[in-house]
Design an enzyme around this catalytic site. Structure first.
Site, short mmCIF file in Angstrom:
data_model
loop_
_atom_site.label_atom_id
_atom_site.label_comp_id
_atom_site.label_asym_id
_atom_site.label_seq_id
_atom_site.Cartn_x
_atom_site.Cartn_y
_atom_site.Cartn_z
N TYR A 1 4.93 -6.20 -22.68
CA TYR A 1 5.73 -5.96 -23.89
C TYR A 1 6.46 -7.24 -24.28
O TYR A 1 6.42 -7.65 -25.45
CB TYR A 1 6.72 -4.83 -23.64
CG TYR A 1 7.65 -4.58 -24.81
CD1 TYR A 1 7.21 -3.89 -25.93
CD2 TYR A 1 8.97 -5.02 -24.79
CE1 TYR A 1 8.05 -3.66 -27.01
CE2 TYR A 1 9.82 -4.80 -25.86
CZ TYR A 1 9.36 -4.11 -26.97
OH TYR A 1 10.19 -3.90 -28.03
N ARG B 1 10.26 7.71 -23.24
CA ARG B 1 10.02 6.87 -22.06
C ARG B 1 11.00 7.21 -20.94
O ARG B 1 10.63 7.19 -19.76
CB ARG B 1 10.12 5.39 -22.44
CG ARG B 1 9.08 4.93 -23.41
CD ARG B 1 8.96 3.42 -23.46
NE ARG B 1 10.20 2.76 -23.83
CZ ARG B 1 10.61 2.58 -25.09
NH1 ARG B 1 9.89 3.04 -26.09
NH2 ARG B 1 11.74 1.94 -25.35
#
Length: 269
Positions: free
Chosen positions: A155, A196
């Site tokens: 990411y 998440r």
């Protein structure tokens, strides 16, 4: 029932904005705030059902779009006659170190977070060049070339690439009336983040870890980020080219092609 978007000062009156990942979170908040300021917003997302929530707001047109699909992007670009602002907001967050990141995870993340912006800019930039004006906003992150964050390997790599892409596009097209900026938020309370957190083995501890990074004791909201994006989309910052805006509440760090100016950094070092 269509909800009128109360026009404030009309900071975006007459502007046409194409926005990706508009179905929820930061993208949805931006679509609403853009419309409130008078823009015509073409809100796109791969999740068409969720996207329909925006139909209740005047000034917003919805369009199903998978930003990883070149053909879909090119078709949309052909259908849109004028574009003033392109806002690339689509992204995916992979959790883990480089040892947790399989090749498929790497490829998927880079495809959604970087290649999608490449495809969108390639499709819409020619229209801006023909107009001799345009504004591109890319969504990056503090977790990038700015700051190392645990369990955000691919990411952070992808978001560092977004910063590089932003500066490159700005440098190449400054003299053509095109500006390109990116926003680098800290932790923002969105449905994606909450999902998440719930997926972690210990959601309570995961939430505590996120909050521990924030000196203010809370996360930023999507609406707070949207307010900054309205500012970038407006003509109030028409001279800003290749700036990174780090957002977390009222704090910001601004940098351009040549230098960094640090005002406040709310992230703990």
């Amino acid at each position: 029932k269509t909800l009128p978007c109360v026009k404030g000062m009309g900071r975006l009156d007459g502007k046409v904005i194409v926005l990706s990942a508009a179905a929820q979170g930061i993208g949805q908040a931006c679509a609403i705030e853009f419309a409130k300021e008078g823009a015509t917003v073409i809100a796109t997302d791969v999740n068409e059902e969720k996207l329909k929530e925006l139909e209740q707001y005047s000034g917003i047109e919805i369009q199903a779009l998978d930003v990883t699909q070149k053909g879909q992007i090119e078709k949309l670009a052909k259908e849109i006659e004028k574009i003033d602002i392109l806002f690339n907001c689509a992204g995916f967050v992979h959790h883990g170190t480089i040892l947790d990141c399989e090749e498929k995870d790497w490829d998927f993340t880079m495809n959604v977070n970087v290649r999608s912006m490449y495809l969108m800019i390639r499709a819409f930039l020619p229209k801006m060049l023909a107009q001799k004006s345009g504004n591109i906003i890319n969504m990056s992150s503090v977790a990038s070339s700015i700051k190392g964050v645990v369990n955000r390997c691919v990411y952070s790599t992808s978001k560092a690439a977004v910063i590089g892409l932003t500066k490159s596009v700005a440098a190449d097209f400054i003299e053509h009336g095109i500006r390109c900026n990116c926003v680098c938020p800290g932790t923002v309370d969105t449905p994606s983040l909450r999902g998440r957190i719930r997926a972690r083995p210990d959601p309570d501890q995961a939430l505590s870890d996120f909050l521990a990074r924030q000196k203010t004791g809370r996360m930023a909201t999507a609406k707070e980020v949207a307010h900054l994006c309205v500012y970038l989309a407006s003509d109030e910052v028409s001279g800003w080219l290749a700036f990174k805006l780090y957002t977390n509440y009222c704090a910001k760090c601004i940098s351009n092609l040549h230098h960094d100016i640090l005002y406040i950094n709310t992230w703990k070092s």
